[in-house]
Design an enzyme around this catalytic site. Structure first.
Site, short mmCIF file in Angstrom:
data_model
loop_
_atom_site.label_atom_id
_atom_site.label_comp_id
_atom_site.label_asym_id
_atom_site.label_seq_id
_atom_site.Cartn_x
_atom_site.Cartn_y
_atom_site.Cartn_z
CB SER A 1 10.17 -22.93 -28.72
OG SER A 1 11.08 -22.65 -27.79
CG HIS B 1 7.59 -26.70 -25.57
ND1 HIS B 1 6.53 -25.52 -26.02
CD2 HIS B 1 8.57 -25.71 -25.41
CE1 HIS B 1 7.01 -24.49 -26.11
NE2 HIS B 1 8.21 -24.65 -25.82
CD GLU C 1 2.66 -26.32 -26.33
OE1 GLU C 1 3.79 -25.89 -26.60
OE2 GLU C 1 1.65 -25.53 -26.88
CG ASN D 1 6.48 -20.59 -28.13
OD1 ASN D 1 6.85 -19.35 -27.14
ND2 ASN D 1 7.28 -21.57 -27.87
C1 LIG Z 1 9.79 -19.76 -25.17
C2 LIG Z 1 9.00 -21.41 -25.08
O1 LIG Z 1 9.09 -22.08 -25.88
C3 LIG Z 1 8.07 -21.33 -23.74
C4 LIG Z 1 8.28 -20.67 -22.69
O2 LIG Z 1 8.79 -21.02 -21.59
S1 LIG Z 1 7.64 -19.07 -22.54
C5 LIG Z 1 7.98 -18.44 -21.13
C6 LIG Z 1 7.05 -18.79 -20.08
N1 LIG Z 1 7.37 -18.49 -18.58
C7 LIG Z 1 6.90 -17.32 -18.25
O3 LIG Z 1 5.90 -16.71 -18.93
C8 LIG Z 1 7.31 -16.83 -16.88
C9 LIG Z 1 6.54 -15.46 -16.46
N2 LIG Z 1 7.21 -14.97 -15.15
C10 LIG Z 1 6.64 -15.78 -14.03
O4 LIG Z 1 6.00 -16.52 -14.07
C11 LIG Z 1 7.39 -15.19 -12.69
O5 LIG Z 1 8.06 -13.78 -12.94
C12 LIG Z 1 8.55 -16.17 -12.05
C13 LIG Z 1 8.01 -17.47 -11.66
C14 LIG Z 1 9.73 -16.24 -13.32
C15 LIG Z 1 9.30 -15.31 -10.99
O6 LIG Z 1 8.32 -15.13 -10.18
P1 LIG Z 1 8.55 -13.68 -9.04
O7 LIG Z 1 7.18 -14.08 -8.33
O8 LIG Z 1 8.45 -12.53 -10.03
O9 LIG Z 1 9.57 -14.18 -8.42
P2 LIG Z 1 9.98 -14.84 -7.07
O10 LIG Z 1 9.54 -14.62 -5.85
O11 LIG Z 1 11.53 -14.47 -7.00
O12 LIG Z 1 10.23 -16.22 -7.53
C16 LIG Z 1 9.05 -17.29 -7.59
C17 LIG Z 1 9.37 -18.67 -7.32
O13 LIG Z 1 10.39 -18.90 -8.48
C18 LIG Z 1 11.68 -19.36 -8.57
N3 LIG Z 1 12.15 -18.71 -9.42
C19 LIG Z 1 12.32 -17.50 -9.98
N4 LIG Z 1 13.36 -17.71 -10.88
C20 LIG Z 1 13.63 -18.88 -11.43
C21 LIG Z 1 14.47 -19.28 -12.14
N5 LIG Z 1 14.91 -18.70 -13.05
N6 LIG Z 1 14.73 -20.67 -12.13
C22 LIG Z 1 14.31 -21.35 -10.91
N7 LIG Z 1 13.27 -20.92 -10.08
C23 LIG Z 1 12.85 -19.68 -10.00
C24 LIG Z 1 11.98 -18.76 -6.98
O14 LIG Z 1 12.68 -19.42 -6.53
C25 LIG Z 1 10.52 -18.67 -6.29
O15 LIG Z 1 10.25 -20.38 -5.86
P3 LIG Z 1 9.22 -20.44 -4.45
O16 LIG Z 1 8.08 -19.95 -5.08
O17 LIG Z 1 9.29 -21.93 -4.51
O18 LIG Z 1 9.98 -19.62 -3.50
N1 LIG Z 2 14.61 -20.21 -23.43
C1 LIG Z 2 13.36 -20.74 -23.58
O1 LIG Z 2 12.40 -19.94 -22.51
C2 LIG Z 2 12.83 -21.78 -23.93
C3 LIG Z 2 13.43 -22.38 -24.90
N2 LIG Z 2 12.95 -23.68 -25.35
C4 LIG Z 2 13.72 -24.42 -26.39
O2 LIG Z 2 14.85 -25.17 -25.61
C5 LIG Z 2 15.74 -25.42 -26.52
C6 LIG Z 2 17.03 -24.51 -25.76
O3 LIG Z 2 16.97 -23.49 -25.31
P1 LIG Z 2 17.78 -22.45 -24.30
O4 LIG Z 2 18.01 -23.39 -23.25
O5 LIG Z 2 17.03 -21.37 -23.81
O6 LIG Z 2 19.01 -22.22 -25.01
P2 LIG Z 2 20.36 -22.11 -24.68
O7 LIG Z 2 21.26 -21.24 -25.68
O8 LIG Z 2 20.42 -21.40 -23.07
O9 LIG Z 2 21.13 -23.59 -24.34
C7 LIG Z 2 21.30 -24.45 -25.57
C8 LIG Z 2 22.53 -25.30 -25.20
O10 LIG Z 2 22.68 -26.40 -26.30
C9 LIG Z 2 23.88 -26.37 -26.30
N3 LIG Z 2 24.08 -27.00 -27.84
C10 LIG Z 2 24.09 -26.53 -28.88
N4 LIG Z 2 24.10 -27.27 -30.15
C11 LIG Z 2 24.46 -28.50 -29.61
C12 LIG Z 2 24.51 -29.87 -29.74
N5 LIG Z 2 24.71 -30.15 -31.25
N6 LIG Z 2 24.77 -30.74 -28.75
C13 LIG Z 2 24.77 -30.61 -27.43
N7 LIG Z 2 24.63 -29.39 -27.29
C14 LIG Z 2 24.32 -28.30 -28.13
C15 LIG Z 2 24.51 -24.95 -26.54
O11 LIG Z 2 25.91 -25.18 -26.37
P3 LIG Z 2 26.72 -23.73 -26.74
O12 LIG Z 2 26.33 -22.39 -26.03
O13 LIG Z 2 28.15 -23.95 -26.85
O14 LIG Z 2 26.31 -23.45 -28.30
C16 LIG Z 2 23.96 -24.45 -25.06
O15 LIG Z 2 24.62 -25.24 -24.14
C17 LIG Z 2 15.60 -24.56 -27.87
O16 LIG Z 2 14.93 -25.39 -28.63
C18 LIG Z 2 14.24 -23.63 -27.34
O17 LIG Z 2 13.45 -23.26 -28.60
C19 LIG Z 2 11.83 -24.23 -25.01
C20 LIG Z 2 11.01 -23.52 -23.84
C21 LIG Z 2 11.41 -22.39 -23.33
#
Ligand SMILES: CC(=O)CC(=O)SCCNC(=O)CCNC(=O)[C@H](O)C(C)(C)COP(=O)(O)OP(=O)(O)OC[C@H]1O[C@@H](n2cnc3c(N)ncnc32)[C@H](O)[C@@H]1OP(=O)(O)O
Ligand SMILES: NC(=O)C1=CN([C@@H]2O[C@H](COP(=O)(O)OP(=O)(O)OC[C@H]3O[C@@H](n4cnc5c(N)ncnc54)[C@H](OP(=O)(O)O)[C@@H]3O)[C@@H](O)[C@H]2O)C=CC1
Length: 284
Positions: free
Chosen positions: A119, A140, A152, A190
């Site tokens: 991330s 990403h 990304e 991010n």
């Molecule tokens: C941290 C990082 O490094 C980067 C990141 O990822 S940051 C996070 C980026 N993501 C976001 O910002 C998500 C923001 N949230 C959303 O876009 C929406 O709330 C959401 C898409 C998650 C759910 O949407 P919603 O309209 O509230 O719910 P809902 O109607 O139940 O779902 C919409 C669709 O998403 C699917 N869905 C919802 N949650 C899901 C999940 N956890 N996994 C898979 N599919 C999912 C549903 O099945 C539905 O699919 P269809 O349109 O094909 O029927």
């Molecule tokens: N959460 C998010 O919204 C997003 C996350 N990311 C990035 O994706 C990555 C994973 O995040 P996320 O899926 O949320 O994390 P989770 O904690 O859900 O999953 C990580 C998984 O990796 C396993 N793991 C840890 N170390 C090892 C290793 N050495 N070898 C194999 N498996 C390992 C963990 O096992 P155990 O539980 O046993 O430790 C766990 O099952 C991070 O780099 C995060 O920053 C990117 C985009 C969005």
């Protein structure tokens, strides 16, 4: 290079989603994690997601089984020997990621691309743990992977143009849109998103409003699909803290200081939805 075989390392929420979208696009996927419990959890999540598509009439039950059969769960990292690309999605920690990349570099054939779903961590530093930095790239995905359209793609200092093109083409085969960014802490996604979430946590910490009120303001006032605290719980508060620390350390600027309440929740094990508790409480 044409990608045929894919390995995903880490079967958590992101790794499982990444394996699912590749299997749905017709690729054979090895999904690796450290133990069977994590793999079983990852595979159960994939089955649940794909079966929702059967309920909605977009896939038949046979197609669903074919998608799931394309994913081979495995605890043997040696499976890297058969992969054209390995996408890492383990914990957001530089020490863990560099140790893994060094091992993958030994196990994978020379042509294999090593991609990280990090991330925020520098791709250049992850690449330096290998002897093939030109084949290391950031890929990403956004959460939830099956829904979000963006990938990304982050070029490290040494990433080959060919590697960038191959990964961008792969994203297209997954029906996603690739956006190219350079290697700076937090990339674009991010660097912009996480300070907003951190600031939302400060508003709760300083007693400006409750989590519900903050989320309502951002949903109704700014048309965000989820409020920032619901989104933080969804991402994982441990991951949010890791990202803020990377921004803080990477830029050396206090505007990225993680909110003490975020630290406190992570120390308490309140990691958000995946742990059953964060800013909200979730039923399993
Ligand atoms: C941290 C990082 O490094 C980067 C990141 O990822 S940051 C996070 C980026 N993501 C976001 O910002 C998500 C923001 N949230 C959303 O876009 C929406 O709330 C959401 C898409 C998650 C759910 O949407 P919603 O309209 O509230 O719910 P809902 O109607 O139940 O779902 C919409 C669709 O998403 C699917 N869905 C919802 N949650 C899901 C999940 N956890 N996994 C898979 N599919 C999912 C549903 O099945 C539905 O699919 P269809 O349109 O094909 O029927
Ligand atoms: N959460 C998010 O919204 C997003 C996350 N990311 C990035 O994706 C990555 C994973 O995040 P996320 O899926 O949320 O994390 P989770 O904690 O859900 O999953 C990580 C998984 O990796 C396993 N793991 C840890 N170390 C090892 C290793 N050495 N070898 C194999 N498996 C390992 C963990 O096992 P155990 O539980 O046993 O430790 C766990 O099952 C991070 O780099 C995060 O920053 C990117 C985009 C969005």
């Amino acid at each position: 290079m044409k990608i045929k075989s894919v390995m995903v390392v880490g079967a958590g929420q992101m790794g499982a989603g990444i394996a699912q979208v590749h299997a749905q696009a017709g690729f054979d996927v090895v999904l690796h994690d450290l133990d069977d419990d994590s793999l079983n959890r990852g595979m159960a999540g994939i089955r649940k997601n794909v079966s929702r598509q059967v309920e909605k009439g977009r896939l038949t039950a046979e197609e669903m089984e074919a998608v799931i059969a394309r994913i081979t769960p495995s605890t043997a990292l040696e499976q890297a020997a058969g992969a054209d690309i390995i996408i890492e999605a383990i914990v957001e920690n530089m020490t863990s990621k560099t140790a893994l990349f060094a091992e993958l570099d030994h196990l994978a054939p020379p042509h294999t691309i090593l991609a990280s779903n990090t991330s925020s961590l520098p791709i250049t530093e992850i690449a330096a743990a290998t002897k093939r930095p030109e084949k290391v790239v950031g890929m990403h995905f956004m959460n939830p992977v099956p829904v979000m359209k963006l990938v990304e793609i982050i070029r490290g200092l040494a990433t080959d143009d060919d590697v960038y093109e191959t990964v961008a083409e792969l994203a297209g085969r997954l029906q996603k849109t690739a956006v190219e960014v350079n290697d700076f802490p937090g990339f674009v996604s991010n660097r912009v998103l996480m300070p907003m979430i951190n600031e939302a946590i400060y508003t709760v910490y300083e007693g400006v409003a409750s989590p519900e009120a903050v989320d309502e303001v951002m949903k109704l006032g700014m048309n965000h699909p989820m409020g920032p605290l619901t989104l933080a719980d969804f991402i994982g508060l441990d991951t949010c803290l890791f990202i803020m620390e990377t921004l803080h350390e990477g830029f050396g600027d206090d505007k990225y200081r993680p909110c003490p309440l975020l630290r406190k929740y992570v120390k308490a094990g309140w990691l958000g939805k995946k742990a059953g508790r964060g800013f909200y409480i979730y039923e399993s």
